[in-house]
Design a protein around this motif. Sequence first.
Motif, short mmCIF file in Angstrom:
data_model
loop_
_atom_site.label_atom_id
_atom_site.label_comp_id
_atom_site.label_asym_id
_atom_site.label_seq_id
_atom_site.Cartn_x
_atom_site.Cartn_y
_atom_site.Cartn_z
N SER A 37 -10.04 -90.21 18.89
CA SER A 37 -9.84 -88.78 19.15
C SER A 37 -8.90 -88.54 20.33
CB SER A 37 -11.19 -88.10 19.42
OG SER A 37 -12.00 -88.14 18.28
N THR A 38 -9.04 -89.38 21.37
CA THR A 38 -8.20 -89.21 22.55
C THR A 38 -6.73 -89.38 22.20
OG1 THR A 38 -9.98 -90.06 23.95
CG2 THR A 38 -7.77 -90.03 24.90
N LEU A 39 -6.40 -90.45 21.49
CA LEU A 39 -5.01 -90.70 21.13
C LEU A 39 -4.52 -89.71 20.07
CD1 LEU A 39 -4.93 -94.62 21.00
CD2 LEU A 39 -4.05 -93.10 22.80
N GLY A 44 -0.64 -85.58 18.89
CA GLY A 44 -0.41 -84.23 18.39
C GLY A 44 0.38 -83.39 19.38
N LYS A 45 0.00 -83.46 20.66
CA LYS A 45 0.73 -82.69 21.68
C LYS A 45 2.13 -83.26 21.91
CE LYS A 45 -2.93 -80.49 24.24
NZ LYS A 45 -3.37 -80.06 25.57
N LEU A 46 2.26 -84.59 21.83
CA LEU A 46 3.57 -85.20 22.01
C LEU A 46 4.53 -84.75 20.91
CD1 LEU A 46 5.09 -87.29 23.78
CD2 LEU A 46 4.41 -89.03 22.14
N LEU A 99 -5.19 -93.42 29.43
CA LEU A 99 -5.02 -93.63 28.00
C LEU A 99 -4.89 -95.12 27.65
CD1 LEU A 99 -2.57 -90.71 27.19
CD2 LEU A 99 -4.95 -90.89 26.48
N VAL A 100 -4.33 -95.90 28.59
CA VAL A 100 -4.12 -97.33 28.32
C VAL A 100 -5.40 -98.12 28.57
CG1 VAL A 100 -2.89 -99.38 29.08
CG2 VAL A 100 -1.63 -97.25 28.76
N SER A 105 -13.76 -92.09 26.86
CA SER A 105 -13.11 -91.46 25.71
C SER A 105 -13.64 -90.06 25.54
CB SER A 105 -13.36 -92.28 24.44
OG SER A 105 -12.89 -93.60 24.57
N VAL A 106 -13.01 -89.31 24.64
CA VAL A 106 -13.49 -87.96 24.33
C VAL A 106 -14.91 -88.06 23.77
CG1 VAL A 106 -13.16 -85.97 22.81
CG2 VAL A 106 -11.20 -87.03 23.94
#
Length: 236
Positions: A37-39, A44-46, A99-100, A105-106
């Motif tokens: 979910s986080t990625l 999506g925003k990227l 993120l790395v 996580s979400v």
Amino acid sequence: YGVKVIGVAVALWLAFKLAGWLGDRLTKGLQAKDFDSTLAIFFGKLTRWGIIVATVLSCLGVFGVQTTSFAAVIGAAGLAVGLAFQGTLSNFSAGVMLLVFRPFSVGDLINAAGSLGVVQEIGLFTVTLNTLDNRRIIIPNTTITGGTIENISANEYRRVDVDLGTDYGADLKQTRDVLEAVCANVAGRDAEKGHQVFLKALGASSIDWQLRVWCKADVYWDVWQALTHDAKVALD
């Protein structure tokens, strides 16, 4: 320039609509395939901002602005921009690290930067939490990575520790037997990991005990309340 202005305005409007639609579709599509979910939110925003930036640069070319010159401008102003956005760039770097390395996580319940809550979003600049009483907290990424992060829901099992005191006149063996029975029969206890009745200290006005019961993380508070209730009833 009237026709060009109208054309650019329409193009930008369409770009914003398309970028938002594609970003949402990509995020939901990845989540539907059990992608992290986080990625999924990040990609999506990227995608959304990539489309918007590309459209803006294309529209500048309509008015004769050479977009290739922006590289030279950015290079010349790099130091000034870096100093002006030092905090923002730090938050961006911290966001990439989150993120790395994935300390959480979400959906995880964490305690970070003095705030306790469930992670709703890990952005490039901030982390969004919802507290247990449903308040929204937004924390800069550098504040998160610069301190201690407690990921409460990372492990499948947790140990419930309940402190209690008994009268000095109470028989130790009888008290231990009563508390052992309470721990062994409390609802939600994990049979494999078991429990422990610990004689903790001789307090100023009571003999102090601690009940330690292992359980699944998702029933932690239920076991805590049941253990406290059962211990009180059994001791009475």
